[in-house]
Design a protein around this motif. Structure first.
Motif, short mmCIF file in Angstrom:
data_model
loop_
_atom_site.label_atom_id
_atom_site.label_comp_id
_atom_site.label_asym_id
_atom_site.label_seq_id
_atom_site.Cartn_x
_atom_site.Cartn_y
_atom_site.Cartn_z
N UNK A 1 0.84 -1.19 0.00
CA UNK A 1 0.00 0.00 0.00
C UNK A 1 0.88 1.24 0.00
N UNK A 2 0.61 2.17 -0.92
CA UNK A 2 1.39 3.40 -1.01
C UNK A 2 1.21 4.25 0.24
N UNK A 3 2.25 4.99 0.57
CA UNK A 3 2.20 5.89 1.70
C UNK A 3 1.60 7.22 1.27
N UNK A 4 0.62 7.70 2.04
CA UNK A 4 0.05 9.01 1.71
C UNK A 4 0.88 10.11 2.36
N UNK A 5 0.59 11.34 1.98
CA UNK A 5 1.39 12.47 2.44
C UNK A 5 1.33 12.65 3.96
N UNK A 6 0.17 12.37 4.54
CA UNK A 6 0.01 12.59 5.98
C UNK A 6 0.89 11.65 6.80
N UNK A 7 0.87 10.35 6.46
CA UNK A 7 1.65 9.41 7.26
C UNK A 7 3.14 9.55 6.98
N UNK A 8 3.50 9.96 5.77
CA UNK A 8 4.91 10.17 5.46
C UNK A 8 5.45 11.38 6.22
N UNK A 9 4.62 12.43 6.27
CA UNK A 9 5.01 13.62 7.03
C UNK A 9 5.12 13.30 8.52
N UNK A 10 4.23 12.43 9.01
CA UNK A 10 4.29 12.03 10.42
C UNK A 10 5.57 11.26 10.72
N UNK A 11 5.99 10.42 9.76
CA UNK A 11 7.23 9.67 9.93
C UNK A 11 8.43 10.60 9.99
N UNK A 12 8.45 11.59 9.10
CA UNK A 12 9.54 12.56 9.10
C UNK A 12 9.55 13.37 10.40
N UNK A 13 8.37 13.80 10.85
CA UNK A 13 8.29 14.56 12.10
C UNK A 13 8.79 13.72 13.28
N UNK A 14 8.40 12.45 13.31
CA UNK A 14 8.83 11.57 14.39
C UNK A 14 10.35 11.37 14.35
N UNK A 15 10.89 11.23 13.14
CA UNK A 15 12.33 11.07 12.99
C UNK A 15 13.06 12.31 13.53
N UNK A 16 12.58 13.48 13.14
CA UNK A 16 13.21 14.72 13.59
C UNK A 16 13.13 14.87 15.11
N UNK A 17 12.00 14.43 15.68
CA UNK A 17 11.86 14.49 17.14
C UNK A 17 12.86 13.57 17.82
N UNK A 18 13.05 12.37 17.28
CA UNK A 18 14.04 11.44 17.84
C UNK A 18 15.45 12.00 17.68
N UNK A 19 15.71 12.66 16.55
CA UNK A 19 17.03 13.24 16.31
C UNK A 19 17.34 14.32 17.33
N UNK A 20 16.33 15.13 17.66
CA UNK A 20 16.55 16.18 18.65
C UNK A 20 16.84 15.58 20.02
N UNK B 1 5.00 2.05 17.49
CA UNK B 1 3.67 1.49 17.82
C UNK B 1 2.60 2.58 17.75
N UNK B 2 2.94 3.77 18.23
CA UNK B 2 1.98 4.87 18.20
C UNK B 2 1.66 5.28 16.77
N UNK B 3 2.67 5.32 15.93
CA UNK B 3 2.45 5.64 14.52
C UNK B 3 1.62 4.56 13.83
N UNK B 4 1.93 3.31 14.17
CA UNK B 4 1.21 2.18 13.56
C UNK B 4 -0.26 2.22 13.93
N UNK B 5 -0.55 2.54 15.21
CA UNK B 5 -1.94 2.60 15.65
C UNK B 5 -2.68 3.75 14.98
N UNK B 6 -1.95 4.82 14.70
CA UNK B 6 -2.58 6.00 14.08
C UNK B 6 -2.90 5.78 12.61
N UNK B 7 -2.03 5.06 11.91
CA UNK B 7 -2.18 4.96 10.46
C UNK B 7 -2.46 3.55 9.95
N UNK B 8 -2.56 2.59 10.84
CA UNK B 8 -2.91 1.23 10.41
C UNK B 8 -1.80 0.48 9.69
#
Length: 322
Positions: free
Chosen positions: A1-20, A35-42
């Motif tokens: 299943x292709x990634x939509x813009x919302x979940x891809x942006x959430x992944x990038x935001x989460x990555x940046x938060x972990x980097x900080x 797990x939190x991302x998975x529950x949010x986007x299925x």
């Protein structure tokens, strides 16, 4: 299943938060975030884990900071890469201390080379010795260890950073077991010794051409010496002498030696910058043989036999930093 813009942006935001949190040395739980991302986007947590590694690959390609514990997964995909690049460029939430990485990155090649030499003599080094030998702090050492460990893993080698142990315990930290899922670090060291004592094993040493900074040159100078206390001494003397032979002015690291001043002994712990001078290898040989002496005032004196070949240095006065 292709990634939509919302979940891809959430992944990038989460990555940046972990980097900080990574650069601020704050604890975080990657699995919980997935797990939190998975529950949010299925999607599965594993899907987000792999996407984070794709983000590391894109950041690496852009020559930007990436989280050492998320080794780059290069197979990003022709359609996915430009989308990640766009999101990363759009995001203003960069790791605010990304420059921290630059402090140790130019030393990674020499660090790897030095650890290989340590493995070849079947020894270990402590965290403190590693920091002293390369002039880095604990934060930089942690990132360097993650990078070098994952690099070895990617190349199918035993984990090189198993050689770095605690002074008292002589064991790796608990972080090593968590990062590389290796419970028996002693067994990993045994693998390292067996692997690197094979004469025909390539070292995969990263190129060091184009090195400009004094500290990077000092790190390369260190890597030729396996003994930890000698490596730290070489680093200190190289920096103190500005990377140049105090007699000839030669600045080619491979042509230089860190020489103990006469009367100083490394076995007595006399391994500070003031205990040595940087000399070109041939001049070091003369110094050790007594064919060259240096007075307390820094005057150079060559023997009659050596003077005919080194007369151009006979009137030089140096500072011994006594």
């Amino acid at each position: 299943m292709d990634w939509n813009d919302e979940e891809l942006a959430a992944a990038v935001d989460a990555y940046q938060a972990m980097a900080r949190m990574e650069v601020a040395r704050k604890p975080y739980n990657k699995k919980k975030i997935y797990r939190e991302l998975a529950a949010q986007f299925g999607r599965s947590p594993g899907a987000f884990d792999y996407r984070m590694q794709n983000i590391s690959a894109v950041l690496k390609e852009l020559n930007q900071y990436w989280i050492p514990g998320l080794k780059p997964a290069e197979n990003v995909g022709a359609n996915m890469k430009p989308r990640l690049v766009a999101l990363l460029q759009k995001s203003k939430r960069r790791p605010r201390k990304a420059v921290v990485g630059a402090a140790y990155k130019e030393k990674l090649g020499p660090m790897r080379q030095w650890l290989i030499e340590v493995a070849r003599v079947e020894a270990t080094v402590t965290y403190g010795q590693m920091m002293s030998a390369f002039g880095i702090d604990r934060f930089s050492l942690r990132h360097a260890m993650d990078y070098l460990g994952h690099q070895a893993d990617n190349w199918g080698e035993p984990i090189l950073t198993a050689l770095i142990v605690g002074t008292t315990s002589q064991r790796c930290s608990t972080g090593f077991a968590k990062e590389f899922e290796i419970e028996d670090d002693a067994a990993e060291r045994a693998r390292l010794y067996a692997y690197w004592t094979q004469a025909d094993v390539p070292r995969f040493v990263e190129p060091t051409t184009g090195i400009e900074s004094l500290e990077a040159k000092a790190a390369q100078f260190v890597s030729a010496q396996a003994r930890p206390e000698q490596a730290a001494f070489r680093y200190r003397v190289f920096i103190a002498c500005d990377g140049k032979c105090v007699v000839s002015g030669c600045s080619i690291p491979r042509a230089l030696d860190a020489a103990h001043l006469q009367g100083r002994d490394w076995r007595l712990g006399q391994n500070q910058a003031q205990d040595g001078i940087l000399l070109r290898k041939d001049i070091h040989a003369l110094y050790d043989a007594g064919e060259l002496t240096i007075s307390d005032d820094g005057d150079i004196h060559f023997s009659v036999a050596a003077l005919q070949h080194y007369s151009q240095f006979s009137l030089i006065k140096i500072s011994k930093r006594l």
